[in-house]
Scaffold this active site. Sequence first.
Site, PDB file in Angstrom:
ATOM      1  N   LYS A  77       1.531  10.029   7.052  1.00  0.00           N
ATOM      2  CA  LYS A  77       2.842  10.086   6.765  1.00  0.00           C
ATOM      3  C   LYS A  77       3.493  11.978   7.005  1.00  0.00           C
ATOM      4  CE  LYS A  77       4.380   5.861   5.726  1.00  0.00           C
ATOM      5  NZ  LYS A  77       5.155   4.890   6.914  1.00  0.00           N
ATOM      6  N   TYR A 113      -0.240   7.131  -3.374  1.00  0.00           N
ATOM      7  CA  TYR A 113       0.186   6.558  -2.131  1.00  0.00           C
ATOM      8  C   TYR A 113      -0.724   7.884  -1.042  1.00  0.00           C
ATOM      9  CZ  TYR A 113       3.847   5.988   1.553  1.00  0.00           C
ATOM     10  OH  TYR A 113       4.038   5.907   2.959  1.00  0.00           O
TER      11      TYR A 113
END
Length: 256
Positions: A163, A156
Amino acid sequence: MGLLEGRKGLVVGVANDRSIAWGIAQAAAAEGAALAFTYQGEALLKRVTPLAESVGSRLVLPMDVTRDEDIEAAFRTLRESWEGLDFVVHAVAFANREDLSGPYLNVSRANFLQALDVSAYSFTALARAAAPLMEGRAGSLLTLTYLGAERALPNYNVMGVAKAALESSVRYLAADLGPRGIRVNAISAGPIKTLSAAAIPGFTLMLKNAEEKAPLKRNVEAAEVGRAALFLLSDLSSGVTGEILFVDSGYHIQGV
Ligand code: NAP
């Protein structure tokens, strides 16, 4: 009467009928909201227009969220078309494919900045453009995040860093805009097979892992994110702001 009857909302991030933004749009339209959509590039216009029409929307506006002039033009059209705006759904993210595998350590400055620009800064830019149209209304701004913001998950990488910035933006924007009656929240969704998700190597394994480990023993669907979004977009959550609501079958609470 629907939960969003008489409300007007902008939905940013529909790529196709599997998009999380589309799950939210369908739920909002079913509860009476009038919607406007954005698209990035002519190919997406062809895909977004019929979806918009299926929920009675004729407002389909071009917007690359990295271009201030696109944001200004879209909000100008909204101001001319509607008296005001009640909610914005921000469901946009991007990282270069090469950065979604191997070590995070290798991300270049340019790719880092691009991921943060598209995936995090754009929410602040939209909030700033939307706020004047929300004066005197109980405005609600909603974005989409993922567990990779708070935990280091395989592959990720820079998207997790983006994020984290996005989640922090939710809190700062909530503090800034609260006095104007505008609420700002995020949904942290579990893995859902969409166009963007398919770019993450090992995504199928993430789905399998969530199914095995989450308390509900299954993955979530975009429609479930849509129903949770109804709570955050409507008066049901009138006392909630700065919140990250997990819609992930409870996966994030698990330890080993
Ligand atoms: P999606 O259907 O591929 O939607 C992502 C959208 O972002 C696409 O419409 C894409 O347009 C748009 N986008 C990317 N760069 C843009 C730019 N510069 N300007 C305007 N739009 C741009 O994928 P999704 O999974 O529904 O993603 C929506 C949000 O949910 C993202 O923030 C994602 O991180 C988040 N999320 C997803 C999951 C999951 O498992 N799917 C889980 C948690 C959170 P193009 O196709 O033109 O690039």
